[in-house]
Design an enzyme around this catalytic site. Structure first.
Site, mmCIF file in Angstrom:
data_model
loop_
_atom_site.group_PDB
_atom_site.id
_atom_site.type_symbol
_atom_site.label_atom_id
_atom_site.label_comp_id
_atom_site.label_asym_id
_atom_site.label_seq_id
_atom_site.Cartn_x
_atom_site.Cartn_y
_atom_site.Cartn_z
ATOM 1 N N HIS A 256 0.837 -1.209 0.000
ATOM 2 C CA HIS A 256 0.000 0.000 0.000
ATOM 3 C C HIS A 256 0.876 1.266 0.000
ATOM 4 O O HIS A 256 0.731 2.144 -0.862
ATOM 5 C CB HIS A 256 -0.911 -0.009 1.238
ATOM 6 N N GLU A 257 1.796 1.322 0.936
ATOM 7 C CA GLU A 257 2.653 2.516 1.023
ATOM 8 C C GLU A 257 3.545 2.626 -0.219
ATOM 9 O O GLU A 257 3.859 3.733 -0.661
ATOM 10 C CB GLU A 257 3.483 2.518 2.310
ATOM 11 N N HIS A 260 1.746 4.555 -2.797
ATOM 12 C CA HIS A 260 1.899 6.001 -2.565
ATOM 13 C C HIS A 260 3.282 6.468 -3.027
ATOM 14 O O HIS A 260 3.429 7.521 -3.647
ATOM 15 C CB HIS A 260 1.760 6.318 -1.066
ATOM 16 N N GLU A 286 -4.658 8.061 -2.735
ATOM 17 C CA GLU A 286 -5.130 6.786 -2.197
ATOM 18 C C GLU A 286 -5.468 5.796 -3.316
ATOM 19 O O GLU A 286 -5.368 4.586 -3.129
ATOM 20 C CB GLU A 286 -6.340 7.036 -1.284
HETATM 21 MG MG MG Z 1 -2.964 5.391 2.197
#
Ligand code: MG
Length: 482
Positions: A256-257, A260, A286
């Site tokens: 997830h990170e 980003h 996001e």
């Molecule tokens: Mg996030």
């Protein structure tokens, strides 16, 4: 380039340097800062934001000249961002910003305590005050329709409650329908198995290696709450956490990170330091993390790759199969805690928070109504009811932080991730071939390299021919869970 634009860009280069420094300081605060440094660090952040404000106001006399001189998309974008930044600091009095900062830093401490003791009454006076300050902020910023629109716009430029309502009114009933029919597993033996953090650290490193994270331009550390800080296109930091069991959590939080981080790393370097040289919105940010975490990370093709890595480092995975791991990665189970929610039930949590915070800001409900309304809404939507406020309305930090209008951007992120999926029918062939370069090129062209040249809705229209379009996400969920 015009001389006014040159002047504006010089100011922005300084603002960029301050943002870079604050970013590094926040990263340090969450990772390695000695505990007693907190108060000084708070003071430094305060001073840096005053310097930013002063610098931003220096742009004011340039705006009129810039208006006559913009002649391409980048300079138009720069002027748009300058106007937004200026509007914020000219409309909102410094005293209000100071009040917000003071109240929220006390509120965060009280909230932590209240959450631990499940004592909403303790937090209530702060919530009341923060709602009032946010209403005042909305009045100062100005809005059409709901005052909540003014706050939403701070996180997702140009988005209004009508847009969010349209997304939820399609997404919620359709997610309910899929949830009722799905045969996805609701538990796995791997959830309770304990692991050694050093083993999972090796797994995470190999996953990052596989997706091609550039080790010379980013790093990964450990923190209580995983996050990403983009300092520049050559320095992005992510964190993860190791809880000692349920190993999928650390893997997917790392992926997830990384989503980003890939966004931050993918900006066109020539835009760096310019007003448009930042990610465009919270929702678009996001969308990148959710796309990597759920749509790529939890796919069958990716699971097979991760399975091979797991077998090398986790002995207890040895007697399983890729399909058992796939089931474990894709458990669906209505639950009370948002951050643990699966991709099918996650948006219900956001819907509940959005419903409540919008009504708070519109003055339709009182802060003291929140606990019971929260519990009722969660039960109505997910069929489970919190036993106490720790499992209910005290679980998130956002309101104590003063962030009203942020929650819906999580769902917008999921929705845009659905559109990324729908626009790349070749996606899972690439994952199967471990061709992550192709995926990054696709995301780079459609989103990353453009920074904030276009506001989010226009970016989506240009890149995908639609705006926030929940049908794509629903189609993805149907294909996966039905
Ligand atoms: Mg996030």
């Amino acid at each position: 380039m015009s001389s006014s634009m040159k002047e504006a860009l010089e100011v922005y280069k300084r603002l960029w340097a301050i943002r870079y420094a604050s970013g590094l300081l926040s990263w340090d605060l969450e990772t390695y800062m000695p505990k007693s440094a907190a108060a000084d660090r708070g003071e430094v952040f305060g001073q840096l934001s005053v310097i930013s404000q002063d610098l931003t106001l220096r742009l004011s006399p340039l705006v009129e000249r810039l208006e006559k001189e913009v002649n391409d998309d980048v300079s138009r974008g720069n002027l748009r961002v300058i106007r937004r930044d200026l509007a914020f600091y000219t409309k909102v009095p410094p005293s209000l910003l100071q009040d917000i900062s003071k109240v929220t830093s006390e509120a965060t401490v009280t909230w932590r305590d209240a959450r631990q003791k499940s004592d909403f009454k303790k937090f209530l006076p702060y919530l009341n005050r923060i709602v009032e300050l946010n209403k005042e902020l909305a009045e100062k910023l100005g809005y059409e329709g709901s005052p909540y629109n003014a706050l939403l716009d701070l996180y997702e430029e140009g988005v209004r409650t009508d847009d969010i309502d349209a997304v939820f009114s399609y997404l919620i009933p359709n997610s309910k329908r899929i949830l009722e029919k799905t045969r996805a597993p609701s538990s796995s033996r791997f959830e309770t198995m304990e692991y050694s953090p050093s083993d999972l650290e090796k797994v995470n490193r190999e996953v990052l290696q596989m997706i091609g994270m550039p080790w010379d331009r980013f790093r990964i550390d450990v923190s209580t709450h995983p996050f990403t800080v983009g300092l520049s296109v050559n320095d992005v930091r992510i964190t993860t956490r190791y809880e000692g069991k349920d190993f999928k959590q650390t893997i997917f939080s790392t992926i997830h990170e990384s989503g980003h981080a890939i966004y931050e790393l993918g900006l066109d370097p020539s835009l760096q330091g310019q007003p448009v040289g930042t990610a465009v919105s919270s929702g678009i940010h996001e969308s990148q993390s959710r796309f990597w975490e759920n749509i790529i990370g939890r796919s069958r093709q990716m699971t097979e790759k991760i399975y091979e890595i797991l077998r090398k480092h986790l002995t207890f995975v040895g007697d399983s199969s890729p399909s058992e791991i796939y089931d474990y990665f894709n458990i669906v189970r209505p639950s009370l805690i948002r951050v643990d929610a699966d991709e099918l039930t996650y948006n219900f949590h956001i819907f509940v928070r959005y419903t409540l915070e919008k009504q708070l800001i519109e003055g339709k409900i009182d802060a003291s109504d929140v606990p019971s309304m929260w519990d009722d809404l969660i039960e109505k939507n997910l069929g489970v009811r919190p036993k106490n406020d720790t499992e209910g309305c005290l679980q998130d930090i956002h309101w104590s932080n003063g962030s009203f209008g942020y929650f819906p951007t999580y769902t917008l992120g999921n929705v845009v991730a659905g559109t990324l999926w729908a626009s790349a029918p070749w996606l899972y062939d690439s994952v199967a071939e471990a061709d992550f370069h192709r995926i990054k090129t696709y995301l780079g062209e459609k989103i990353h390299r453009l920074g904030s040249i276009y506001p989010p809705k226009e970016l989506l229209r240009r890149s995908f021919g639609k705006e926030y379009y929940p049908r794509d996400l629903v189609r993805y969920l149907e294909q996966k869970y039905l």
